[in-house]
Design a protein around this motif. Sequence first.
Motif, PDB file in Angstrom:
ATOM      1  N   LEU A  40      21.087  -3.456  16.092  1.00  0.00           N
ATOM      2  CA  LEU A  40      21.884  -4.675  15.847  1.00  0.00           C
ATOM      3  C   LEU A  40      22.929  -4.302  14.867  1.00  0.00           C
ATOM      4  N   ALA A  41      22.773  -3.491  14.100  1.00  0.00           N
ATOM      5  CA  ALA A  41      23.958  -3.188  13.008  1.00  0.00           C
ATOM      6  C   ALA A  41      24.765  -2.398  13.646  1.00  0.00           C
ATOM      7  N   THR A  42      24.344  -1.393  14.458  1.00  0.00           N
ATOM      8  CA  THR A  42      25.456  -0.382  15.197  1.00  0.00           C
ATOM      9  C   THR A  42      26.170  -1.191  16.215  1.00  0.00           C
ATOM     10  N   SER A  43      25.497  -2.132  16.915  1.00  0.00           N
ATOM     11  CA  SER A  43      26.407  -3.106  17.611  1.00  0.00           C
ATOM     12  C   SER A  43      27.549  -3.860  16.999  1.00  0.00           C
ATOM     13  N   LEU A  44      27.131  -4.564  15.756  1.00  0.00           N
ATOM     14  CA  LEU A  44      28.040  -5.134  15.055  1.00  0.00           C
ATOM     15  C   LEU A  44      29.183  -4.381  14.326  1.00  0.00           C
ATOM     16  N   LEU A  45      28.784  -3.352  14.227  1.00  0.00           N
ATOM     17  CA  LEU A  45      29.766  -2.448  13.670  1.00  0.00           C
ATOM     18  C   LEU A  45      30.776  -1.705  14.628  1.00  0.00           C
ATOM     19  N   GLY A  46      30.217  -1.570  15.917  1.00  0.00           N
ATOM     20  CA  GLY A  46      30.778  -0.881  17.055  1.00  0.00           C
ATOM     21  C   GLY A  46      30.953   0.608  17.106  1.00  0.00           C
ATOM     22  N   THR A  47      30.095   1.177  16.106  1.00  0.00           N
ATOM     23  CA  THR A  47      30.123   2.556  16.033  1.00  0.00           C
ATOM     24  C   THR A  47      28.567   3.146  15.834  1.00  0.00           C
ATOM     25  N   CYS A  48      28.205   4.122  16.289  1.00  0.00           N
ATOM     26  CA  CYS A  48      26.827   4.809  16.205  1.00  0.00           C
ATOM     27  C   CYS A  48      26.870   6.098  16.015  1.00  0.00           C
ATOM     28  N   PRO A  49      26.288   6.490  14.832  1.00  0.00           N
ATOM     29  CA  PRO A  49      26.396   7.571  14.220  1.00  0.00           C
ATOM     30  C   PRO A  49      25.690   8.692  15.061  1.00  0.00           C
ATOM     31  N   LEU A  50      24.736   8.396  15.737  1.00  0.00           N
ATOM     32  CA  LEU A  50      24.206   9.374  16.797  1.00  0.00           C
ATOM     33  C   LEU A  50      25.099   9.789  17.824  1.00  0.00           C
ATOM     34  N   TYR A  51      25.868   8.596  18.425  1.00  0.00           N
ATOM     35  CA  TYR A  51      26.985   9.023  19.182  1.00  0.00           C
ATOM     36  C   TYR A  51      27.856   9.723  18.758  1.00  0.00           C
ATOM     37  N   THR A  52      28.323   9.789  17.575  1.00  0.00           N
ATOM     38  CA  THR A  52      29.173  10.618  17.002  1.00  0.00           C
ATOM     39  C   THR A  52      28.773  12.235  16.978  1.00  0.00           C
ATOM     40  N   ILE A  53      27.385  12.120  16.618  1.00  0.00           N
ATOM     41  CA  ILE A  53      27.001  13.681  16.521  1.00  0.00           C
ATOM     42  C   ILE A  53      27.144  14.032  17.896  1.00  0.00           C
ATOM     43  N   LEU A  54      26.821  13.387  18.823  1.00  0.00           N
ATOM     44  CA  LEU A  54      26.295  13.837  20.375  1.00  0.00           C
ATOM     45  C   LEU A  54      27.500  13.927  21.023  1.00  0.00           C
ATOM     46  N   GLY A  55      28.779  13.266  20.410  1.00  0.00           N
ATOM     47  CA  GLY A  55      30.128  13.251  21.155  1.00  0.00           C
ATOM     48  C   GLY A  55      30.164  12.137  22.401  1.00  0.00           C
ATOM     49  N   ILE A  56      29.251  10.892  22.327  1.00  0.00           N
ATOM     50  CA  ILE A  56      29.153  10.260  23.381  1.00  0.00           C
ATOM     51  C   ILE A  56      30.170   9.044  22.901  1.00  0.00           C
ATOM     52  N   ARG A  57      30.808   8.391  23.952  1.00  0.00           N
ATOM     53  CA  ARG A  57      31.385   7.183  23.875  1.00  0.00           C
ATOM     54  C   ARG A  57      31.113   6.159  24.987  1.00  0.00           C
ATOM     55  N   THR A  58      31.113   5.052  24.790  1.00  0.00           N
ATOM     56  CA  THR A  58      30.980   3.881  25.897  1.00  0.00           C
ATOM     57  C   THR A  58      31.899   3.133  25.727  1.00  0.00           C
ATOM     58  N   CYS A  59      33.001   3.157  25.107  1.00  0.00           N
ATOM     59  CA  CYS A  59      34.039   2.403  25.071  1.00  0.00           C
ATOM     60  C   CYS A  59      35.242   3.244  25.500  1.00  0.00           C
ATOM     61  N   PRO A  60      36.601   2.484  25.876  1.00  0.00           N
ATOM     62  CA  PRO A  60      37.704   3.080  26.167  1.00  0.00           C
ATOM     63  C   PRO A  60      38.096   3.881  25.005  1.00  0.00           C
ATOM     64  N   LEU A  61      39.014   5.220  25.381  1.00  0.00           N
ATOM     65  CA  LEU A  61      39.720   5.725  24.399  1.00  0.00           C
ATOM     66  C   LEU A  61      40.499   5.241  23.321  1.00  0.00           C
ATOM     67  N   ASN A  62      41.150   4.160  23.656  1.00  0.00           N
ATOM     68  CA  ASN A  62      42.017   3.526  22.920  1.00  0.00           C
ATOM     69  C   ASN A  62      41.484   2.358  21.845  1.00  0.00           C
ATOM     70  N   GLY A  63      40.119   2.311  22.090  1.00  0.00           N
ATOM     71  CA  GLY A  63      39.583   1.577  20.815  1.00  0.00           C
ATOM     72  C   GLY A  63      39.249   2.274  19.630  1.00  0.00           C
ATOM     73  N   LYS A  64      39.820   1.851  18.678  1.00  0.00           N
ATOM     74  CA  LYS A  64      39.397   2.397  17.365  1.00  0.00           C
ATOM     75  C   LYS A  64      39.011   1.535  16.195  1.00  0.00           C
TER      76      LYS A  64
END
Length: 64
Positions: A40-64
């Motif tokens: 729930l928290a990662t969805s509200l923040l729009g960022t997932c620390p595990l995704y960052t570590i693994l280099g995964i993105r499920t959003c467009p590249l222009n979303g910052k």
Amino acid sequence: MFTKNVGSIDKILRIVIGAALILGALMGYGLWMWIGVIPLATSLLGTCPLYTILGIRTCPLNGK
């Protein structure tokens, strides 16, 4: 502050799963279900620390 790496469908799934787990915890199905706070928290923040570590993105590249 954080680079967004959680896309729209991913956010929706995280909110649904997180809310269901928290609801289960509130209904007394187990304390472990409070883990639903994390998706729930990662969805509200729009960022997932595990995704960052693994280099995964499920959003467009222009979303910052």
